[in-house]
Design a protein around this motif. Structure first.
Motif, PDB file in Angstrom:
ATOM      1  N   LEU A   1     -19.503 101.490 -81.946  1.00  0.00           N
ATOM      2  CA  LEU A   1     -20.793 101.447 -81.274  1.00  0.00           C
ATOM      3  C   LEU A   1     -20.723 100.735 -79.928  1.00  0.00           C
ATOM      4  CD1 LEU A   1     -23.762 102.205 -81.432  1.00  0.00           C
ATOM      5  CD2 LEU A   1     -24.170 100.060 -82.639  1.00  0.00           C
ATOM      6  N   ALA A   2     -19.964  99.660 -79.839  1.00  0.00           N
ATOM      7  CA  ALA A   2     -19.843  98.926 -78.572  1.00  0.00           C
ATOM      8  C   ALA A   2     -19.220  99.802 -77.492  1.00  0.00           C
ATOM      9  CB  ALA A   2     -19.015  97.660 -78.759  1.00  0.00           C
ATOM     10  N   LEU A   3     -18.215 100.565 -77.872  1.00  0.00           N
ATOM     11  CA  LEU A   3     -17.550 101.462 -76.925  1.00  0.00           C
ATOM     12  C   LEU A   3     -18.494 102.574 -76.481  1.00  0.00           C
ATOM     13  CD1 LEU A   3     -14.924 102.111 -75.452  1.00  0.00           C
ATOM     14  CD2 LEU A   3     -14.211 103.426 -77.465  1.00  0.00           C
ATOM     15  N   SER A   4     -19.212 103.153 -77.422  1.00  0.00           N
ATOM     16  CA  SER A   4     -20.165 104.210 -77.085  1.00  0.00           C
ATOM     17  C   SER A   4     -21.308 103.679 -76.219  1.00  0.00           C
ATOM     18  CB  SER A   4     -20.733 104.837 -78.357  1.00  0.00           C
ATOM     19  OG  SER A   4     -19.723 105.533 -79.043  1.00  0.00           O
ATOM     20  N   ALA A   5     -21.798 102.477 -76.533  1.00  0.00           N
ATOM     21  CA  ALA A   5     -22.886 101.884 -75.755  1.00  0.00           C
ATOM     22  C   ALA A   5     -22.440 101.618 -74.325  1.00  0.00           C
ATOM     23  CB  ALA A   5     -23.350 100.590 -76.414  1.00  0.00           C
ATOM     24  N   LEU A   6     -21.220 101.113 -74.159  1.00  0.00           N
ATOM     25  CA  LEU A   6     -20.688 100.872 -72.819  1.00  0.00           C
ATOM     26  C   LEU A   6     -20.580 102.181 -72.042  1.00  0.00           C
ATOM     27  CD1 LEU A   6     -19.351  98.987 -70.689  1.00  0.00           C
ATOM     28  CD2 LEU A   6     -17.176  99.631 -71.745  1.00  0.00           C
ATOM     29  N   THR A   7     -20.045 103.207 -72.687  1.00  0.00           N
ATOM     30  CA  THR A   7     -19.873 104.500 -72.037  1.00  0.00           C
ATOM     31  C   THR A   7     -21.214 105.058 -71.566  1.00  0.00           C
ATOM     32  OG1 THR A   7     -17.951 104.963 -73.426  1.00  0.00           O
ATOM     33  CG2 THR A   7     -18.967 106.842 -72.327  1.00  0.00           C
ATOM     34  N   TRP A   8     -22.198 105.041 -72.447  1.00  0.00           N
ATOM     35  CA  TRP A   8     -23.516 105.561 -72.087  1.00  0.00           C
ATOM     36  C   TRP A   8     -24.175 104.724 -71.001  1.00  0.00           C
ATOM     37  CZ3 TRP A   8     -25.578 110.127 -72.814  1.00  0.00           C
ATOM     38  CH2 TRP A   8     -25.074 110.934 -73.831  1.00  0.00           C
ATOM     39  N   ALA A   9     -24.045 103.406 -71.094  1.00  0.00           N
ATOM     40  CA  ALA A   9     -24.666 102.524 -70.094  1.00  0.00           C
ATOM     41  C   ALA A   9     -24.070 102.758 -68.708  1.00  0.00           C
ATOM     42  CB  ALA A   9     -24.500 101.065 -70.509  1.00  0.00           C
ATOM     43  N   VAL A  10     -22.759 102.866 -68.642  1.00  0.00           N
ATOM     44  CA  VAL A  10     -22.099 103.108 -67.353  1.00  0.00           C
ATOM     45  C   VAL A  10     -22.484 104.480 -66.812  1.00  0.00           C
ATOM     46  CG1 VAL A  10     -19.854 103.525 -66.259  1.00  0.00           C
ATOM     47  CG2 VAL A  10     -20.169 101.548 -67.747  1.00  0.00           C
ATOM     48  N   GLY A  11     -22.408 105.495 -67.662  1.00  0.00           N
ATOM     49  CA  GLY A  11     -22.750 106.843 -67.220  1.00  0.00           C
ATOM     50  C   GLY A  11     -24.186 106.950 -66.730  1.00  0.00           C
ATOM     51  N   LEU A  12     -25.115 106.416 -67.499  1.00  0.00           N
ATOM     52  CA  LEU A  12     -26.526 106.474 -67.096  1.00  0.00           C
ATOM     53  C   LEU A  12     -26.795 105.620 -65.864  1.00  0.00           C
ATOM     54  CD1 LEU A  12     -28.334 106.450 -70.555  1.00  0.00           C
ATOM     55  CD2 LEU A  12     -28.152 108.353 -68.935  1.00  0.00           C
ATOM     56  N   GLY A  13     -26.147 104.454 -65.784  1.00  0.00           N
ATOM     57  CA  GLY A  13     -26.316 103.604 -64.603  1.00  0.00           C
ATOM     58  C   GLY A  13     -25.854 104.297 -63.332  1.00  0.00           C
ATOM     59  N   LEU A  14     -24.679 104.897 -63.381  1.00  0.00           N
ATOM     60  CA  LEU A  14     -24.165 105.626 -62.223  1.00  0.00           C
ATOM     61  C   LEU A  14     -25.054 106.814 -61.882  1.00  0.00           C
ATOM     62  CD1 LEU A  14     -20.346 105.584 -63.001  1.00  0.00           C
ATOM     63  CD2 LEU A  14     -21.526 104.343 -61.181  1.00  0.00           C
ATOM     64  N   LEU A  15     -25.521 107.522 -62.910  1.00  0.00           N
ATOM     65  CA  LEU A  15     -26.381 108.672 -62.678  1.00  0.00           C
ATOM     66  C   LEU A  15     -27.696 108.263 -62.011  1.00  0.00           C
ATOM     67  CD1 LEU A  15     -26.809 111.720 -63.053  1.00  0.00           C
ATOM     68  CD2 LEU A  15     -27.782 111.205 -65.292  1.00  0.00           C
ATOM     69  N   ILE A  16     -28.297 107.187 -62.484  1.00  0.00           N
ATOM     70  CA  ILE A  16     -29.566 106.731 -61.912  1.00  0.00           C
ATOM     71  C   ILE A  16     -29.381 106.270 -60.469  1.00  0.00           C
ATOM     72  CG2 ILE A  16     -31.308 104.898 -62.057  1.00  0.00           C
ATOM     73  CD1 ILE A  16     -31.008 105.164 -65.164  1.00  0.00           C
ATOM     74  N   MET A  17     -28.358 105.459 -60.221  1.00  0.00           N
ATOM     75  CA  MET A  17     -28.129 104.989 -58.851  1.00  0.00           C
ATOM     76  C   MET A  17     -27.797 106.137 -57.911  1.00  0.00           C
ATOM     77  SD  MET A  17     -26.150 101.344 -59.246  1.00  0.00           S
ATOM     78  CE  MET A  17     -24.835 101.948 -60.308  1.00  0.00           C
ATOM     79  N   GLY A  18     -26.959 107.052 -58.369  1.00  0.00           N
ATOM     80  CA  GLY A  18     -26.596 108.197 -57.541  1.00  0.00           C
ATOM     81  C   GLY A  18     -27.766 109.119 -57.282  1.00  0.00           C
ATOM     82  N   ALA A  19     -28.577 109.347 -58.315  1.00  0.00           N
ATOM     83  CA  ALA A  19     -29.751 110.224 -58.151  1.00  0.00           C
ATOM     84  C   ALA A  19     -30.735 109.626 -57.161  1.00  0.00           C
ATOM     85  CB  ALA A  19     -30.414 110.451 -59.510  1.00  0.00           C
ATOM     86  N   ARG A  20     -30.902 108.317 -57.198  1.00  0.00           N
ATOM     87  CA  ARG A  20     -31.791 107.660 -56.234  1.00  0.00           C
ATOM     88  C   ARG A  20     -31.268 107.833 -54.813  1.00  0.00           C
ATOM     89  NH1 ARG A  20     -33.437 101.784 -57.533  1.00  0.00           N
ATOM     90  NH2 ARG A  20     -34.837 102.286 -55.839  1.00  0.00           N
ATOM     91  N   ALA A  21     -29.964 107.730 -54.632  1.00  0.00           N
ATOM     92  CA  ALA A  21     -29.370 107.904 -53.305  1.00  0.00           C
ATOM     93  C   ALA A  21     -29.531 109.342 -52.822  1.00  0.00           C
ATOM     94  CB  ALA A  21     -27.894 107.511 -53.333  1.00  0.00           C
ATOM     95  N   VAL A  22     -29.284 110.303 -53.702  1.00  0.00           N
ATOM     96  CA  VAL A  22     -29.441 111.717 -53.333  1.00  0.00           C
ATOM     97  C   VAL A  22     -30.887 111.999 -52.962  1.00  0.00           C
ATOM     98  CG1 VAL A  22     -29.334 114.085 -54.197  1.00  0.00           C
ATOM     99  CG2 VAL A  22     -27.457 112.514 -54.667  1.00  0.00           C
ATOM    100  N   TRP A  23     -31.805 111.477 -53.750  1.00  0.00           N
ATOM    101  CA  TRP A  23     -33.218 111.681 -53.467  1.00  0.00           C
ATOM    102  C   TRP A  23     -33.597 111.086 -52.111  1.00  0.00           C
ATOM    103  CZ3 TRP A  23     -36.881 114.643 -55.479  1.00  0.00           C
ATOM    104  CH2 TRP A  23     -38.193 114.410 -55.094  1.00  0.00           C
ATOM    105  N   ALA A  24     -33.088 109.884 -51.814  1.00  0.00           N
ATOM    106  CA  ALA A  24     -33.408 109.215 -50.561  1.00  0.00           C
ATOM    107  C   ALA A  24     -32.889 109.996 -49.354  1.00  0.00           C
ATOM    108  CB  ALA A  24     -32.835 107.798 -50.560  1.00  0.00           C
ATOM    109  N   VAL A  25     -31.731 110.602 -49.491  1.00  0.00           N
ATOM    110  CA  VAL A  25     -31.121 111.310 -48.381  1.00  0.00           C
ATOM    111  C   VAL A  25     -31.724 112.700 -48.192  1.00  0.00           C
ATOM    112  CG1 VAL A  25     -28.941 112.337 -47.584  1.00  0.00           C
ATOM    113  CG2 VAL A  25     -28.973 110.027 -48.481  1.00  0.00           C
ATOM    114  N   THR A  26     -32.198 113.314 -49.271  1.00  0.00           N
ATOM    115  CA  THR A  26     -32.663 114.696 -49.151  1.00  0.00           C
ATOM    116  C   THR A  26     -34.172 114.884 -49.202  1.00  0.00           C
ATOM    117  OG1 THR A  26     -32.332 115.042 -51.525  1.00  0.00           O
ATOM    118  CG2 THR A  26     -30.517 115.671 -50.065  1.00  0.00           C
ATOM    119  N   TRP A  27     -34.900 114.034 -49.886  1.00  0.00           N
ATOM    120  CA  TRP A  27     -36.338 114.302 -50.045  1.00  0.00           C
ATOM    121  C   TRP A  27     -37.259 113.157 -49.649  1.00  0.00           C
ATOM    122  CZ3 TRP A  27     -37.043 119.172 -50.196  1.00  0.00           C
ATOM    123  CH2 TRP A  27     -36.137 119.995 -50.843  1.00  0.00           C
TER     124      TRP A  27
END
Length: 110
Positions: free
Chosen positions: A83-109
């Motif tokens: 569970l700790a490994l899965s939680a880390l994986t999901w947290a990192v993936g979602l964190g990167l996705l959220i930060m990246g999506a915010r950057a893409v949104w800021a640059v394009t819309w």
């Protein structure tokens, strides 16, 4: 079975990222050689569906790819399992996705 799926997902995201990285570098070289300012670059990307899709796909691929890579490192070097490994994986993936999506949104819309 999960290891094989993650391995294949990481390889697929690498295949997706390769041309996107080359495209991004080519655009940056063009912008620098053309002497474009940040305001001029944003003027060209604002409201663009193409750039939104280009960088949106890039962010999605990087988020998955990096999360899987860090999962392997955390397991091999940190000894994380279950569970700790899965939680880390999901947290990192979602964190990167959220930060990246915010950057893409800021640059394009925004």
């Amino acid at each position: 079975m999960l290891d094989l799926k993650l391995y294949m997902a990481q390889r697929l995201t690498a295949l997706i990222m390769a041309p996107l990285v080359i495209g991004h570098i080519a655009v940056m070289i063009y912008a620098i050689q053309g002497g474009l300012s940040a305001a001029e670059i944003l003027g060209r990307t604002q409201g663009s569906v193409f750039w939104f899709a280009f960088y949106g796909l890039f962010v999605l691929a990087v988020s998955v790819h990096a999360a899987i890579g860090l999962r392997v490192i955390a397991h091999e070097w940190g000894g994380l399992k279950g569970l700790a490994l899965s939680a880390l994986t999901w947290a990192v993936g979602l964190g990167l996705l959220i930060m990246g999506a915010r950057a893409v949104w800021a640059v394009t819309w925004a």
